[in-house]
Scaffold this motif. Structure first.
Motif, PDB file in Angstrom:
ATOM      1  N   UNK A  36       0.838  -1.215   0.000  1.00 30.30           N
ATOM      2  CA  UNK A  36       0.000   0.000   0.000  1.00 30.30           C
ATOM      3  C   UNK A  36       0.864   1.252   0.000  1.00 30.30           C
ATOM      4  N   UNK A  62       0.929   3.984  -2.967  1.00 33.67           N
ATOM      5  CA  UNK A  62       0.578   5.379  -2.670  1.00 33.67           C
ATOM      6  C   UNK A  62       1.700   6.328  -3.110  1.00 33.67           C
ATOM      7  N   UNK A 117       1.455   6.859  -6.723  1.00 37.03           N
ATOM      8  CA  UNK A 117       0.330   7.782  -6.976  1.00 37.03           C
ATOM      9  C   UNK A 117       0.792   9.226  -6.795  1.00 37.03           C
ATOM     10  N   UNK A 118       1.532   9.445  -5.726  1.00 32.15           N
ATOM     11  CA  UNK A 118       2.036  10.803  -5.460  1.00 32.15           C
ATOM     12  C   UNK A 118       2.973  11.262  -6.577  1.00 32.15           C
ATOM     13  N   UNK A 149      -5.029  11.278  -4.964  1.00 34.78           N
ATOM     14  CA  UNK A 149      -6.259  10.480  -5.070  1.00 34.78           C
ATOM     15  C   UNK A 149      -6.895  10.571  -6.443  1.00 34.78           C
ATOM     16  N   UNK A 151      -9.344   6.994  -5.276  1.00 29.40           N
ATOM     17  CA  UNK A 151      -9.219   6.272  -6.539  1.00 29.40           C
ATOM     18  C   UNK A 151      -9.888   4.895  -6.527  1.00 29.40           C
ATOM     19  N   UNK A 210      -6.070   4.750   0.022  1.00 25.86           N
ATOM     20  CA  UNK A 210      -5.195   5.864  -0.352  1.00 25.86           C
ATOM     21  C   UNK A 210      -5.241   6.957   0.714  1.00 25.86           C
ATOM     22  N   UNK A 217      -3.172   5.827   3.638  1.00 23.17           N
ATOM     23  CA  UNK A 217      -1.745   5.936   3.333  1.00 23.17           C
ATOM     24  C   UNK A 217      -1.284   7.394   3.404  1.00 23.17           C
ATOM     25  N   UNK A 218      -2.144   8.276   2.933  1.00 27.55           N
ATOM     26  CA  UNK A 218      -1.809   9.703   2.999  1.00 27.55           C
ATOM     27  C   UNK A 218      -1.679  10.134   4.455  1.00 27.55           C
ATOM     28  N   UNK A 273      -0.878   8.206   7.070  1.00 25.57           N
ATOM     29  CA  UNK A 273       0.337   7.647   7.662  1.00 25.57           C
ATOM     30  C   UNK A 273       1.560   8.461   7.242  1.00 25.57           C
TER      31      UNK A 273
END
Lengths: 380, 78
Positions: free
Chosen positions: A43, A47, A50-51, A63, A239, B16, B19-20, B22
């Motif tokens: 995960x 993520x 994604x960033x 997102x 997402x 997501x 995760x953001x 964290x």
């Protein structure tokens, strides 16, 4: 082998991409599925990618980036998830079948479709977008660069028209993502569809789409999401809304390493190198008797593609000869771009596409020029 | 099993978001850690952020500042 089919897929990937995929295949759990180190690790990696992609395309936040298997899946989601019965949509003759076929399906379902013509050099006329807007026009679906000719479309200009008329702009960036700067906010792009395995230099089976915040896209798939298990409906929040099922975490890890490579190397440097190779090849073949080059070469700011024919030879025959006699890989035939071939007058013959990577060398280009020269001499 | 005490639990709509959260908490040195969503809150799956009750204001400010959307903030025995 001299590989000049990089518009189909870039065959050489940065070592960091291969290492990231290998590491992921040795360590990655299922992202968002359970609470354990392997799952959380997956995960976190996903993520982070994604960033990176959000920053790369100037998205508002991570997102808004959903992962898919390729541009085709992204475009199907974008087209089928935004258009409904009674809507009108405008597209161009430059498009790949990954745009055209979903649009034809929507046309059968009651969506009105206008396809803008191109000229014989594969160029669209921007005024045609405005001319064809109707009261019920909902969206423009447009490529950023033709996979056949390499001609670019000025997405900023199309985006301004879309914004002025309150239309959605869906962009197919298959040929440009990774090599050309894309700023979805500045270009007024509502949905950007990209693949990971071409200019992005990532693994096959990766891709994604950016969706503007506030825009709801109906998903193609529903199923496992890792959240809201007892909800009968798939979650509607981005997402997750567009990501049913286990993601290609191994590939996404590689895509993340690819983005790092692109940023470290610099996309301007990569594009400059590819365009220089394209120019060298174009200059070398354009004057050869019997060779016809297609597309608009009035500017070098174009995808690194040179597509040609030799006399009236079948393009498949030429491509076969290039491979078997010279060890040069190209792409012949229709390139999944039926309307572009029609506009160029090459529907029957097809065409031979040479497409360059920054990993190619001047030696590769010169060998290709020599091969085309020799083949052309046989047909005179 | 650990002795239970009242904790703050922040839930999210998507993985997501979790995760953001964290990442933001690690960067800002905010307290807490990810946990599986407790049964008392939701019988589904997913991740939540768990911290002491005294972290409520700090986490609230952090989420506002970092534009992290929570589903809910609970207090429950964990």
């Amino acid at each position: 082998m001299i590989y000049l089919d990089n518009a189909a897929t870039t065959i050489r990937k940065p070592q960091a991409v291969i290492d990231a995929v290998t590491f992921a295949m040795q360590s990655m759990g299922n992202a968002g599925r359970g609470f354990n180190d392997a799952s959380l690790g997956a995960s976190r990696i996903i993520y982070e990618v994604r960033e990176k992609l959000a920053r790369f395309f100037h998205a508002e936040n991570p997102k808004q980036i959903a992962f898919t298997a390729n541009s085709t899946e992204s475009l199907n989601i974008a087209i089928k998830g935004t258009l409904t019965l009674g809507d009108h949509v405008i597209t161009t003759a430059l498009e790949h079948n990954s745009v055209l076929r979903p649009l034809y399906e929507m046309e059968e379902a009651g969506v009105e479709l206008t396809v803008l013509d191109s000229d014989r050099q594969g160029r669209i006329r921007y005024a045609d977008f405005k001319r064809n807007i109707r009261k019920n026009t909902k969206a423009i679906v447009c490529t950023h660069g033709s996979n056949l000719t390499g001609n670019l479309v000025d997405i900023g200009q199309v985006g301004q028209i879309a914004a002025d008329y309150g239309l959605l702009l869906i962009v197919d960036a298959s040929q440009t993502a990774g090599a050309f700067p894309i700023d979805v906010q500045e270009m007024n792009v509502d949905i950007l569809c990209f693949t990971g395995h071409k200019g992005m230099l990532g693994p096959q089976g990766t891709g994604g789409l950016y969706v503007r915040p506030g825009l709801t896209v109906r998903p193609l798939k529903s199923g496992g999401s890792g959240v809201q298990t007892y909800n009968k409906s798939h979650p509607s929040e981005m997402p997750t809304a567009l990501e049913a099922g286990t993601l290609n975490g191994h590939g996404i890890a590689g895509l993340g390493a690819a983005v790092d490579y692109l940023l470290e190397t610099g996309i301007d440097a990569i594009r400059g190198r590819e365009q220089a190779l394209m120019r060298r090849f174009y200059e070398g073949v354009k004057g050869i008797c019997g060779v016809t080059v297609y597309g608009d070469f009035s500017s070098w700011e174009r995808c690194p593609i040179v597509t040609l024919n030799i006399g009236d030879y079948d393009s498949s025959e030429v491509s076969d000869e290039l491979l078997t006699t010279y060890g040069i890989s190209t792409r012949s035939g229709g390139h999944c771009a039926p309307l572009m071939h029609k506009a160029l007058g090459t529907k029957g013959q097809g065409a031979v596409r040479f497409s360059f990577s920054h990993y190619n060398t001047e030696g590769d280009v010169d060998a290709a020029i020599q091969a085309v020269t020799e083949l052309a001499s046989e047909c005179v | 099993m650990r002795k239970k005490e009242l904790k703050l639990v922040v839930t999210f709509y998507t993985t997501a978001d979790a995760m953001a959260m964290e990442k933001a908490c690690k960067e800002q040195k905010a307290p807490g850690r990810l946990i599986p969503v407790p049964r008392a809150i939701s019988a589904g799956c997913g991740l939540a952020w768990c911290a002491g009750l005294d972290a409520r204001d700090a986490l609230r400010q952090l989420m506002d500042r970092m534009d992290i959307e929570e589903q809910d903030i609970h207090e429950c025995m964990l």
